[in-house]
Design an enzyme around this catalytic site. Structure first.
Site, mmCIF file in Angstrom:
data_model
loop_
_atom_site.group_PDB
_atom_site.id
_atom_site.type_symbol
_atom_site.label_atom_id
_atom_site.label_comp_id
_atom_site.label_asym_id
_atom_site.label_seq_id
_atom_site.Cartn_x
_atom_site.Cartn_y
_atom_site.Cartn_z
ATOM 1 N N ARG A 61 -23.932 -14.176 -71.231
ATOM 2 C CA ARG A 61 -22.997 -14.026 -70.103
ATOM 3 C C ARG A 61 -21.631 -14.602 -70.460
ATOM 4 O O ARG A 61 -20.608 -14.228 -69.904
ATOM 5 C CB ARG A 61 -23.556 -14.659 -68.816
ATOM 6 C CG ARG A 61 -22.583 -14.545 -67.641
ATOM 7 C CD ARG A 61 -23.249 -14.619 -66.263
ATOM 8 N NE ARG A 61 -24.222 -15.683 -66.155
ATOM 9 C CZ ARG A 61 -23.921 -16.982 -66.050
ATOM 10 N NH1 ARG A 61 -22.672 -17.374 -66.031
ATOM 11 N NH2 ARG A 61 -24.876 -17.879 -65.961
ATOM 12 N N TYR A 114 -7.693 4.784 -56.787
ATOM 13 C CA TYR A 114 -9.085 5.230 -56.689
ATOM 14 C C TYR A 114 -9.703 4.638 -55.408
ATOM 15 O O TYR A 114 -9.390 3.501 -55.033
ATOM 16 C CB TYR A 114 -9.827 4.762 -57.946
ATOM 17 C CG TYR A 114 -11.321 4.843 -57.833
ATOM 18 C CD1 TYR A 114 -11.940 6.057 -57.582
ATOM 19 C CD2 TYR A 114 -12.110 3.711 -57.980
ATOM 20 C CE1 TYR A 114 -13.319 6.133 -57.464
ATOM 21 C CE2 TYR A 114 -13.490 3.780 -57.868
ATOM 22 C CZ TYR A 114 -14.084 5.003 -57.604
ATOM 23 O OH TYR A 114 -15.440 5.068 -57.477
ATOM 24 N N ASP A 186 -3.677 -0.015 -64.191
ATOM 25 C CA ASP A 186 -4.930 0.694 -64.483
ATOM 26 C C ASP A 186 -4.556 1.903 -65.342
ATOM 27 O O ASP A 186 -3.931 2.854 -64.865
ATOM 28 C CB ASP A 186 -5.590 1.111 -63.157
ATOM 29 C CG ASP A 186 -6.922 1.830 -63.357
ATOM 30 O OD1 ASP A 186 -7.098 2.475 -64.411
ATOM 31 O OD2 ASP A 186 -7.765 1.764 -62.454
ATOM 32 N N LYS A 211 -14.839 6.340 -68.374
ATOM 33 C CA LYS A 211 -14.133 7.615 -68.480
ATOM 34 C C LYS A 211 -13.798 7.917 -69.945
ATOM 35 O O LYS A 211 -14.695 8.002 -70.751
ATOM 36 C CB LYS A 211 -12.903 7.551 -67.576
ATOM 37 C CG LYS A 211 -13.181 6.960 -66.193
ATOM 38 C CD LYS A 211 -14.027 7.877 -65.338
ATOM 39 C CE LYS A 211 -14.748 7.220 -64.176
ATOM 40 N NZ LYS A 211 -14.085 6.189 -63.431
HETATM 41 N N1 LCS Z 1 -9.960 3.069 -61.937
HETATM 42 C C1 LCS Z 1 -9.831 4.398 -61.846
HETATM 43 C C2 LCS Z 1 -8.491 5.033 -62.034
HETATM 44 C C3 LCS Z 1 -10.952 5.178 -61.547
HETATM 45 O O1 LCS Z 1 -10.798 6.508 -61.464
HETATM 46 C C4 LCS Z 1 -12.207 4.546 -61.348
HETATM 47 C C5 LCS Z 1 -13.434 5.318 -61.029
HETATM 48 C C6 LCS Z 1 -12.285 3.148 -61.451
HETATM 49 C C7 LCS Z 1 -11.141 2.447 -61.766
HETATM 50 C C8 LCS Z 1 -13.588 2.412 -61.260
HETATM 51 O O2 LCS Z 1 -14.309 2.482 -62.430
HETATM 52 P P1 LCS Z 1 -15.927 2.378 -62.502
HETATM 53 O O3 LCS Z 1 -16.296 1.122 -61.792
HETATM 54 O O4 LCS Z 1 -16.463 3.579 -61.849
HETATM 55 O O5 LCS Z 1 -16.183 2.307 -63.967
HETATM 56 N N2 LCS Z 1 -13.172 6.647 -60.701
HETATM 57 C C9 LCS Z 1 -14.008 7.569 -60.363
HETATM 58 C C10 LCS Z 1 -13.626 8.866 -60.016
HETATM 59 O O6 LCS Z 1 -12.474 9.284 -59.891
HETATM 60 N N3 LCS Z 1 -14.705 9.590 -59.808
HETATM 61 O O7 LCS Z 1 -15.847 8.823 -59.905
HETATM 62 C C11 LCS Z 1 -15.478 7.477 -60.267
#
Ligand code: LCS
Length: 397
Positions: A61, A114, A186, A211
């Site tokens: 951790r 998001y 981001d 992504k």
């Molecule tokens: N930042 C952006 C720009 C995102 O599009 C997402 C998730 C996150 C942070 C969060 O990331 P995660 O915790 O899912 O790894 N975006 C999503 C979307 O547009 N469709 O499904 C998830």
């Protein structure tokens, strides 16, 4: 090997490995250190590792060799001193915000984020008195105008999910630093291949590595990068004590994905540029949002801070949300799914899916108009992607 002076494409294939742990026994692919704890040679050594007077691993951790390789890789790709890995993009965002803010602080946020980030900001306001304002941070005067007395941090996505609006990173950094505040970007949509926020003045860059960095739709993981000082504060407080860490195996998947990041992002971009251009000419499309289009309204900002439009295209379909939903249902090759930045082309409807938690009027203020459909253009042949979109348009007329 010191690859510090090499191009990003090369450094992604040969990420830094300060301890040589990724090359044990000559392995070209790094070992997955699937262990929760690390044995001490003596009680004294254990004590010294806890006290920080002797280097070495203690407990996964706190740090793990495979995860550490990924943290070095993201730091190198973003031009940062240090990186951190988290169990998801949201864990990265929540840990960074909780570490850098306290009750009473105000956060200035890009108009559009998001849906999960929106929900987190609401929670921070409601439970901890950390308030926020959304603003169109498209140039310096807009940032100055939106600035509040208690603003301690600027948090932006650029391009914004799903409107593709750009935020002026350099202007946000200038104004933030003048006020002794920090800028967090981001960079999920653009990736370091197309945009380098730290070079433009940002203090922390965040990724949902779920992504493009992972790139294969098989992992949920978050990353942050910035100065040694900021990253070690976040590691020792938010990451270690909230515990939102990732697993060695997931870290390994993202390390593998990052080796091909530059090639994939260029192909995603080439295909998205083509799809956006064709959508613009389609009679059933009202408007297309894609930064690489010649008539994109923020053309000069685009040229200033991006090296390509990326793989995400949003458009407004004639007939509003009803037509959008029908269009999605008729797709055959493209998948109806949220998430983005992977090999498959994924199509979603933000108003009822990723951004459904945002009240309708706020969604409209963010520029999410009725009938907005978002496409994450995948790695299939672009003619096959287009043929599927076209047959779906035809079938709903
Ligand atoms: N930042 C952006 C720009 C995102 O599009 C997402 C998730 C996150 C942070 C969060 O990331 P995660 O915790 O899912 O790894 N975006 C999503 C979307 O547009 N469709 O499904 C998830």
């Amino acid at each position: 090997m010191n690859t510090g002076q090499k191009a990003l494409d090369t450094r992604l294939v040969h990420p830094p490995d300060s301890q040589g742990e990724g090359r044990l026994l000559g392995a070209v692919s790094p070992p997955i250190f699937q262990t929760s704890t690390f044995v001490f040679d003596s009680a004294e050594q254990g004590g010294a590792r806890f006290a920080g007077t002797e280097p070495g691993y203690v407990y996964s951790r706190i740090a793990n060799p495979t995860v550490r390789l990924l943290e070095q890789a993201v730091a190198d790709a973003e031009g940062a001193q240090a990186g951190l890995a988290f169990g998801s993009g949201m864990a990265a965002i929540s840990s960074v915000l909780v570490q850098l803010l306290r009750s009473g602080d105000h956060v200035l946020v890009s108009r559009g984020v998001y849906g999960g980030t929106f929900a987190l900001l609401e929670l921070l306001a409601e439970k901890f008195g950390i308030h926020h304002t959304f603003a169109k941070l498209t140039d310096e005067s807009a940032v100055r105008q939106a600035w509040g007395e208690q603003t301690r941090l600027v948090y932006v996505e650029t391009p914004v999910n799903p409107t593709m609006e750009l935020v002026d990173i350099a202007a946000c950094a200038r104004v933030a630093h003048e006020h002794g505040a920090l800028l967090v970007v981001d960079n999920t949509f653009a990736t370091p291949v197309l945009q380098r926020p730290l070079e433009l003045g940002a203090d922390v860059v965040i990724h949902s590595a779920t992504k493009y960095l992972g790139g294969h739709g098989d992992v949920i993981l978050g990353l942050a990068a910035g100065t040694d000082e900021l990253m070690s504060q976040i590691r020792l407080d938010a990451l270690k004590d909230f515990g939102g860490i990732t697993s060695p195996f997931d870290a390994w998947l993202v390390l593998r994905g990052m080796k091909t990041l530059a090639v994939r992002v260029r192909r995603h971009t080439e295909s998205a540029q083509e799809i956006a251009t064709r959508l613009q000419e389609h009679p059933q499309v009202v408007e297309v949002y894609y930064p690489g289009l010649p008539d994109f309204p923020q053309q000069s900002l685009y040229r200033q801070q991006m090296h390509g439009g990326g793989g995400m295209v949003s458009f407004i379909i004639r007939g509003g949300d009803e037509a959008g939903v029908k269009f999605m249902d008729r797709l055959e090759l493209c998948e109806r799914a949220v998430s983005l930045g992977e090999a498959h082309t994924l199509v979603e409807h933000p108003a009822s899916m990723t951004h459904a938690g945002i009240p309708a009027e706020v969604r409209r203020e963010m520029g999410i108009r009725d009938g907005l459909v978002r496409i994450s253009v995948g790695l299939e042949d672009v003619e096959d992607i287009w043929a599927d979109l076209e047959q779906s348009f035809k079938s709903i007329t």
